[in-house]
Design a protein around this motif. Structure first.
Motif, PDB file in Angstrom:
ATOM      1  N   ASN A 126       0.858  -1.188   0.000  1.00 39.90           N
ATOM      2  CA  ASN A 126       0.000   0.000   0.000  1.00 39.90           C
ATOM      3  C   ASN A 126       0.893   1.237   0.000  1.00 39.90           C
ATOM      4  OD1 ASN A 126      -2.674  -1.335   0.369  1.00 39.90           O
ATOM      5  ND2 ASN A 126      -1.737  -1.998   2.276  1.00 39.90           N
ATOM      6  N   PRO A 127       1.395   1.634  -1.159  1.00 40.21           N
ATOM      7  CA  PRO A 127       2.347   2.750  -1.226  1.00 40.21           C
ATOM      8  C   PRO A 127       1.868   4.047  -0.575  1.00 40.21           C
ATOM      9  CG  PRO A 127       2.275   1.592  -3.319  1.00 40.21           C
ATOM     10  CD  PRO A 127       1.180   1.022  -2.466  1.00 40.21           C
ATOM     11  N   LYS A 128       0.564   4.246  -0.472  1.00 42.04           N
ATOM     12  CA  LYS A 128       0.060   5.474   0.168  1.00 42.04           C
ATOM     13  C   LYS A 128       0.417   5.535   1.654  1.00 42.04           C
ATOM     14  CE  LYS A 128      -4.653   3.766   1.007  1.00 42.04           C
ATOM     15  NZ  LYS A 128      -4.527   3.475   2.396  1.00 42.04           N
ATOM     16  N   ASN A 129       0.760   4.398   2.242  1.00 41.39           N
ATOM     17  CA  ASN A 129       1.164   4.359   3.650  1.00 41.39           C
ATOM     18  C   ASN A 129       2.649   4.668   3.849  1.00 41.39           C
ATOM     19  OD1 ASN A 129      -1.440   3.623   4.393  1.00 41.39           O
ATOM     20  ND2 ASN A 129      -0.985   1.444   4.313  1.00 41.39           N
ATOM     21  N   SER A 130       3.394   4.745   2.759  1.00 37.08           N
ATOM     22  CA  SER A 130       4.834   5.008   2.839  1.00 37.08           C
ATOM     23  C   SER A 130       5.081   6.443   3.292  1.00 37.08           C
ATOM     24  CB  SER A 130       5.483   4.781   1.469  1.00 37.08           C
ATOM     25  OG  SER A 130       5.315   3.443   1.060  1.00 37.08           O
ATOM     26  N   TYR A 131       6.241   6.668   3.891  1.00 46.39           N
ATOM     27  CA  TYR A 131       6.593   8.029   4.312  1.00 46.39           C
ATOM     28  C   TYR A 131       8.096   8.197   4.401  1.00 46.39           C
ATOM     29  CZ  TYR A 131       7.336   6.214   9.096  1.00 46.39           C
ATOM     30  OH  TYR A 131       7.780   5.532  10.192  1.00 46.39           O
ATOM     31  N   GLU A 132       8.518   9.442   4.344  1.00 48.27           N
ATOM     32  CA  GLU A 132       9.883   9.858   4.665  1.00 48.27           C
ATOM     33  C   GLU A 132       9.729  10.985   5.667  1.00 48.27           C
ATOM     34  OE1 GLU A 132      13.194  10.420   1.916  1.00 48.27           O
ATOM     35  OE2 GLU A 132      11.911   9.504   0.376  1.00 48.27           O
TER      36      GLU A 132
END
Length: 166
Positions: A118-124
């Motif tokens: 779920n790439p929308k959950n990724s963060y930096e």
């Protein structure tokens, strides 16, 4: 007849929906099975030998204790990576005669979390936390208790950002 249809519909809905509750508050996609946690190097100007191993161990332990995810060396369904970017001690409380009575140890970690499912959950993001100690105490003597205390708070914030949608 309507009661039977309604009952059948409720049974289908009950078996089709899954709800996951955890004591940690984590909400992890049931399809996520693995995670890779790459070693966070200490890139700060001031380096403590305790910091990187303590941080990396704490993050791995948190994941093992509070999730069902299997930690694998690389290629996980999710990935944690980053660096320890700052480690500094500064005075924070000054007495009337202009001497520091308290110092603050601050640690900053830059984290990249990649959720491959779920790439929308990724963060930096950059996470910072601190602990105060008496200025009469040398940092070298205080860091044995301060580093684990600060790391615990950092790991909790990082974990929450990845798995609790905070």
């Amino acid at each position: 007849m309507l009661k039977k249809i309604l009952l059948a519909f409720c049974l289908v809905m009950a078996t089709a929906c899954t709800i996951k509750f955890t004591f940690s508050g984590a909400s992890i996609d049931p399809n996520m099975k693995t995670i890779s946690v790459y070693y966070f190097q200490n890139q700060a100007i001031t380096v403590s030998a305790l910091l990187a191993p303590t941080f990396n161990d704490a993050l791995n332990q948190k994941i093992q204790r509070e999730t069902r995810l299997q930690i694998i060396p690389e290629g996980g369904d999710a990935i944690f990576e980053g660096d320890i970017t700052d480690y500094k001690s500064e005075p924070v409380a000054i007495s009337g005669d202009e001497y520091a009575t308290k110092n603050r140890l601050t640690i900053t970690v830059k984290v990249k979390y990649t959720d491959n499912l779920n790439p929308k959950n990724s963060y930096e993001r950059t996470f910072t936390n601190y602990a105060d100690y008496d200025s009469q105490q040398m940092l070298a003597n205080a860091e044995g208790t301060l580093i684990p205390e600060i790391v615990e708070k950092l790991v909790q914030d990082i974990f929450n950002a990845a798995f609790s949608n905070w």
